[in-house]
Design an enzyme around this catalytic site. Structure first.
Site, mmCIF file in Angstrom:
data_model
loop_
_atom_site.group_PDB
_atom_site.id
_atom_site.type_symbol
_atom_site.label_atom_id
_atom_site.label_comp_id
_atom_site.label_asym_id
_atom_site.label_seq_id
_atom_site.Cartn_x
_atom_site.Cartn_y
_atom_site.Cartn_z
ATOM 1 N N SER A 95 -5.840 -54.596 26.345
ATOM 2 C CA SER A 95 -4.799 -54.659 25.316
ATOM 3 C C SER A 95 -5.272 -54.083 23.985
ATOM 4 C CB SER A 95 -4.359 -56.106 25.089
ATOM 5 O OG SER A 95 -3.997 -56.710 26.301
HETATM 6 N N1 SAH Z 1 -6.986 -59.476 29.389
HETATM 7 C C1 SAH Z 1 -7.409 -58.193 29.855
HETATM 8 C C2 SAH Z 1 -6.298 -57.174 29.994
HETATM 9 C C3 SAH Z 1 -5.322 -57.556 31.008
HETATM 10 S S1 SAH Z 1 -4.514 -56.265 31.838
HETATM 11 C C4 SAH Z 1 -8.502 -57.601 28.999
HETATM 12 O O1 SAH Z 1 -8.908 -58.215 28.002
HETATM 13 O O2 SAH Z 1 -8.993 -56.533 29.335
HETATM 14 C C5 SAH Z 1 -3.694 -57.310 32.989
HETATM 15 C C6 SAH Z 1 -4.556 -57.761 34.123
HETATM 16 O O3 SAH Z 1 -3.831 -58.752 34.836
HETATM 17 C C7 SAH Z 1 -4.864 -56.647 35.116
HETATM 18 O O4 SAH Z 1 -6.233 -56.539 35.292
HETATM 19 C C8 SAH Z 1 -4.160 -57.099 36.393
HETATM 20 O O5 SAH Z 1 -4.825 -56.730 37.571
HETATM 21 C C9 SAH Z 1 -4.122 -58.606 36.210
HETATM 22 N N2 SAH Z 1 -3.092 -59.315 36.991
HETATM 23 C C10 SAH Z 1 -1.847 -58.924 37.328
HETATM 24 N N3 SAH Z 1 -1.211 -59.872 38.048
HETATM 25 C C11 SAH Z 1 -2.092 -60.908 38.164
HETATM 26 C C12 SAH Z 1 -2.051 -62.173 38.819
HETATM 27 N N4 SAH Z 1 -0.981 -62.582 39.493
HETATM 28 N N5 SAH Z 1 -3.139 -62.971 38.746
HETATM 29 C C13 SAH Z 1 -4.268 -62.570 38.093
HETATM 30 N N6 SAH Z 1 -4.372 -61.384 37.466
HETATM 31 C C14 SAH Z 1 -3.304 -60.554 37.492
#
Ligand code: SAH
Length: 244
Positions: A90
């Site tokens: 993000s």
């Molecule tokens: N917080 C992260 C950025 C998140 S991007 C950072 O600091 O880099 C969103 C992430 O959520 C992705 O890696 C994606 O694979 C994950 N995601 C999507 N659906 C999900 C789920 N149901 N459970 C866990 N992770 C999930």
């Protein structure tokens, strides 16, 4: 009093040399220091983030170590960056905004859904006691686990799995942060939130933008809801998509 011009010049050069050396040492020890400070001043403080702890921690954490080698130079820029598998880390301001909204205390235990690069988890870990983070994509989960271990974040626990169901063994949590966008709030997560706890989530059904939503659990089935504006997150997959 008499000045010895020679000594004066000698001292001047000596002091200048020490100054130049110490500045260049600081920069070589952390070549991203200036970029990180500029990010804090302009993009985070400049947009109204006031939480001292959030500013301090984000001013310290080496965000460039959470992205690929070829993106290091853009790590402190005012936009999200790719982290592989079509996912993103993000934008720094959004990390700050969501973290501040959780009103965290040093004794808190926090659950994150969507580990991604591990950056948000690192930010949380320097503010609270314990961080539990779930990632549904194996390769990202493995990479973040290794990265957080190498950087010695001892109070971050990473697990590969669908965050929809939370992490029952460690519940209840003081705060929950969802960093992928679902179109509804997973009921297990509300259950795993302590009374008085806060949950923040980019909520919405479009892939282009969602509404950053803050929930405060007043009682077992009483929630306060606050909408905090538009954001753009990658979709939450797994069970969240099945139950659309
Ligand atoms: N917080 C992260 C950025 C998140 S991007 C950072 O600091 O880099 C969103 C992430 O959520 C992705 O890696 C994606 O694979 C994950 N995601 C999507 N659906 C999900 C789920 N149901 N459970 C866990 N992770 C999930």
């Amino acid at each position: 009093m008499r000045f010895n011009l020679k000594t004066l010049i000698k001292n001047f050069f000596l002091i200048t040399a020490i100054l130049v050396l110490s500045v260049s040492y600081t920069l070589s020890a952390d070549p991203y220091l200036q970029k990180r400070q500029a990010m804090i001043e302009k993009d985070i403080k400049g947009r109204g983030i006031k939480d001292k702890k959030v500013l301090e921690v984000m001013g310290r954490i080496p965000r460039h170590l959470f992205v690929d080698e070829n993106l290091k130079n853009k790590a402190y820029a005012d936009y999200p960056l790719p982290i592989g598998e079509g996912q993103t880390i993000s934008q720094p301001y959004v990390v700050a905004l969501m973290t501040e909204a959780l009103k965290l205390k040093p004794s808190d235990r926090v659950l994150e859904i969507g580990t991604g690069s591990g950056y948000q988890a690192a930010v949380l870990s320097e503010i609270v006691k314990e961080v539990y983070t779930l990632e549904i994509r194996k390769s990202l989960s493995d990479l973040a686990t290794k990265r957080l271990k190498d950087l010695r974040y001892k109070n971050v626990n990473v697990k590969y799995g669908d965050g929809y169901f939370g992490w029952k063994e460690h519940a209840p949590f003081d705060a929950i942060i969802i960093t992928a966008a679902p179109n509804h709030i997973p009921p297990p997560l509300i259950k795993q939130l302590k009374k008085g706890g806060r949950l923040i989530v980019p909520l919405g059904s479009t892939v282009y933008y969602q509404t950053l939503t803050l929930l405060i659990k007043k009682d077992t089935d009483e929630l306060d809801v606050e909408q905090m504006g538009s954001v753009a997150f990658v979709p939450m997959i797994g069970e969240a998509e099945k139950r659309k």
